[in-house]
Design a protein around this motif. Structure first.
Motif, PDB file in Angstrom:
ATOM      1  N   GLY A  14       8.806  -5.906  14.738  1.00  0.00           N
ATOM      2  CA  GLY A  14       9.211  -4.556  15.078  1.00  0.00           C
ATOM      3  C   GLY A  14       9.987  -3.856  13.978  1.00  0.00           C
ATOM      4  N   SER A  16      10.963  -2.984   9.787  1.00  0.00           N
ATOM      5  CA  SER A  16      10.250  -2.368   8.674  1.00  0.00           C
ATOM      6  C   SER A  16      10.687  -3.008   7.363  1.00  0.00           C
ATOM      7  CB  SER A  16      10.528  -0.862   8.609  1.00  0.00           C
ATOM      8  OG  SER A  16      10.068  -0.211   9.766  1.00  0.00           O
ATOM      9  N   ARG A  66       0.252   1.620   9.952  1.00  0.00           N
ATOM     10  CA  ARG A  66       1.561   0.967   9.776  1.00  0.00           C
ATOM     11  C   ARG A  66       1.931   0.748   8.313  1.00  0.00           C
ATOM     12  NH1 ARG A  66       2.439  -3.943  11.159  1.00  0.00           N
ATOM     13  NH2 ARG A  66       0.282  -4.682  11.144  1.00  0.00           N
ATOM     14  N   ASN A  83       5.661  -0.737   8.544  1.00  0.00           N
ATOM     15  CA  ASN A  83       6.410  -0.439   9.757  1.00  0.00           C
ATOM     16  C   ASN A  83       5.925  -1.297  10.916  1.00  0.00           C
ATOM     17  OD1 ASN A  83       7.924   1.641   8.487  1.00  0.00           O
ATOM     18  ND2 ASN A  83       6.241   3.079   8.823  1.00  0.00           N
ATOM     19  N   THR A  84       6.768  -1.406  11.918  1.00  0.00           N
ATOM     20  CA  THR A  84       6.441  -2.143  13.145  1.00  0.00           C
ATOM     21  C   THR A  84       5.809  -3.489  12.788  1.00  0.00           C
ATOM     22  OG1 THR A  84       5.876   0.045  14.055  1.00  0.00           O
ATOM     23  CG2 THR A  84       5.494  -1.864  15.450  1.00  0.00           C
TER      24      THR A  84
END
Length: 119
Positions: A14, A16, A66, A83-84
């Motif tokens: 979750g 980054s 992402r 990300n994520t």
């Protein structure tokens, strides 16, 4: 051409992370730069590429959304923002450069930086 990748580490799912690749040894105006990754027990796979001069980008289909590749012209540095993060993003991430960076080859490679995503 020397490529020095950095920025990897242990990150929770979750989160980054931004990887950096500092390039040196020549002018890169006609080059493309890219990121690849290799997970344990798997083949190396293409992540993204960027043209140094124009800044145009392309991504592997599975990486769209992402992952963001960018470059800082003044610093001769290419970035990969993720990300994520997911556990399946765990891999050694390599930066690459060349007059052409295809989905499976490049002229020059960095040493890789480890990204580990914990669940």
């Amino acid at each position: 051409v020397q490529l020095q990748a950095s920025g990897g580490g242990l990150v929770q799912a979750g989160g980054s992370l931004t990887l950096s690749c500092a390039a040196s040894g020549r002018t890169f105006s006609s080059y493309s730069m890219g990121w690849f990754r290799q997970a344990p027990g798997k083949e190396r796979e293409f992540v993204a590429r960027i043209s140094w001069r124009a800044g145009s980008t392309s991504y592997a289909e599975s990486m769209k959304g992402r992952f963001t590749i960018s470059r800082d012209y003044a610093k001769n540095t290419v970035y990969l923002q993720i990300n994520t993060l997911k556990p399946e993003d765990t891999a050694v991430y390599y930066c690459a450069a060349g007059q052409t960076v295809s989905n499976d080859s490049a002229d020059y490679w960095g040493q890789g930086t480890q990204v580990t995503v914990s669940s």
